[in-house]
Design an enzyme around this catalytic site. Structure first.
Site, PDB file in Angstrom:
ATOM      1  N   ILE A   1      56.277  36.232  14.564  1.00 20.50           N
ATOM      2  CA  ILE A   1      56.837  36.893  13.387  1.00 20.50           C
ATOM      3  C   ILE A   1      57.633  35.886  12.553  1.00 20.50           C
ATOM      4  O   ILE A   1      58.083  34.868  13.067  1.00 20.50           O
ATOM      5  CB  ILE A   1      57.722  38.092  13.819  1.00 20.50           C
ATOM      6  CG1 ILE A   1      58.162  38.930  12.606  1.00 20.50           C
ATOM      7  CG2 ILE A   1      58.877  37.643  14.685  1.00 20.50           C
ATOM      8  CD1 ILE A   1      58.810  40.269  12.976  1.00 20.50           C
ATOM      9  N   CYS A   2      57.770  36.205  11.269  1.00 19.03           N
ATOM     10  CA  CYS A   2      58.629  35.474  10.337  1.00 19.03           C
ATOM     11  C   CYS A   2      58.045  34.089  10.022  1.00 19.03           C
ATOM     12  O   CYS A   2      56.939  33.979   9.524  1.00 19.03           O
ATOM     13  CB  CYS A   2      60.044  35.404  10.899  1.00 19.03           C
ATOM     14  SG  CYS A   2      61.326  34.890   9.740  1.00 19.03           S
ATOM     15  N   ALA A   3      58.755  33.034  10.322  1.00 15.27           N
ATOM     16  CA  ALA A   3      58.271  31.678  10.060  1.00 15.27           C
ATOM     17  C   ALA A   3      57.267  31.218  11.119  1.00 15.27           C
ATOM     18  O   ALA A   3      56.421  30.362  10.845  1.00 15.27           O
ATOM     19  CB  ALA A   3      59.445  30.705  10.007  1.00 15.27           C
TER      20      ALA A   3
ATOM     21  N   TYR B   1      56.619  35.245   6.933  1.00 16.42           N
ATOM     22  CA  TYR B   1      57.716  35.369   5.978  1.00 16.42           C
ATOM     23  C   TYR B   1      57.258  34.791   4.631  1.00 16.42           C
ATOM     24  O   TYR B   1      56.704  33.682   4.587  1.00 16.42           O
ATOM     25  CB  TYR B   1      58.945  34.610   6.494  1.00 16.42           C
ATOM     26  CG  TYR B   1      60.202  34.949   5.738  1.00 16.42           C
ATOM     27  CD1 TYR B   1      60.988  36.026   6.142  1.00 16.42           C
ATOM     28  CD2 TYR B   1      60.597  34.205   4.636  1.00 16.42           C
ATOM     29  CE1 TYR B   1      62.147  36.355   5.459  1.00 16.42           C
ATOM     30  CE2 TYR B   1      61.756  34.525   3.947  1.00 16.42           C
ATOM     31  CZ  TYR B   1      62.520  35.606   4.359  1.00 16.42           C
ATOM     32  OH  TYR B   1      63.666  35.930   3.665  1.00 16.42           O
TER      33      TYR B   1
ATOM     34  N   GLY C   1      53.729  39.028  12.066  1.00 16.88           N
ATOM     35  CA  GLY C   1      54.624  39.915  11.335  1.00 16.88           C
ATOM     36  C   GLY C   1      55.397  39.145  10.286  1.00 16.88           C
ATOM     37  O   GLY C   1      55.560  37.931  10.375  1.00 16.88           O
TER      38      GLY C   1
END
Length: 183
Positions: A102-104, A124, A151
């Site tokens: 998720i994210c970066a 992200y 994500g």
């Protein structure tokens, strides 16, 4: 019992790491939190101290049903730069274990090391150029393609964690956990 590895590092995103750990443990998963550093305690991106169960070196030879990466900076870079973690991801990918980030981390870790080539993925916003070889899906908070779940970021940590749980333990268990969380 389903086994999951959650690697953490200094600079991992607080909300994502804790949400992943909490949701999967509520779902009855045998979850191991492993520090990629030489000590179990890490300082998350926003200052939360998190103590891992083990060092990554302690579980390097173990196979898990899933490896789930929180994002955050510079946490994602530390995960990316852990050759031991990358070796584990490669070994698990060959066995079609679930790989989630998720994210970066989808871009910084999975994109850098080729885990999203020819797959749809999200991350992200602003990191999408790092999704090397992937089709970036900007309008979905969680994307699954094959054995990879990605994500977008902290606000999506709950949806992402529940998606991981659903893929590991099924929809009934996930609905039970979600209801308990008022989702």
């Amino acid at each position: 019992m389903t086994t999951v590895l959650v690697p953490i590092a200094n600079g991992s995103e607080d909300i994502e790491a804790i949400t992943i750990i909490d949701v999967l443990r509520r779902g009855g998963v045998d979850l191991t939190v492993a520090s990629v550093h030489e000590e179990k305690q890490v300082k998350a991106a926003n200052g939360t101290n998190i103590v891992a169960d083990v060092l990554l070196t302690d579980v390097a030879e173990q196979m898990f049903d899933a490896i789930v990466l929180p994002g955050g900076m510079p946490g994602a870079e530390h995960l990316r730069d852990s050759q031991l973690l990358i070796d584990m991801l490669e070994k698990h990918d060959i066995q079609d274990a679930l790989l989630a980030a998720i994210c970066a981390s989808p871009a910084v870790v999975f994109g850098t090391h080729g885990f999203v080539v020819d797959k749809q993925a999200t991350c992200y916003p602003g990191f999408e150029e790092g999704l090397t070889g992937a089709e970036y899906i900007a309008d979905q908070p969680v994307v699954m393609d094959g054995n990879v779940i990605t994500g977008q970021g902290p606000a999506m940590a709950m949806a992402f964690s529940l998606a991981v749980l659903a893929n590991l333990e099924g929809i009934e268990k996930t609905q039970e956990v979600a209801q308990g969380l008022l989702c």
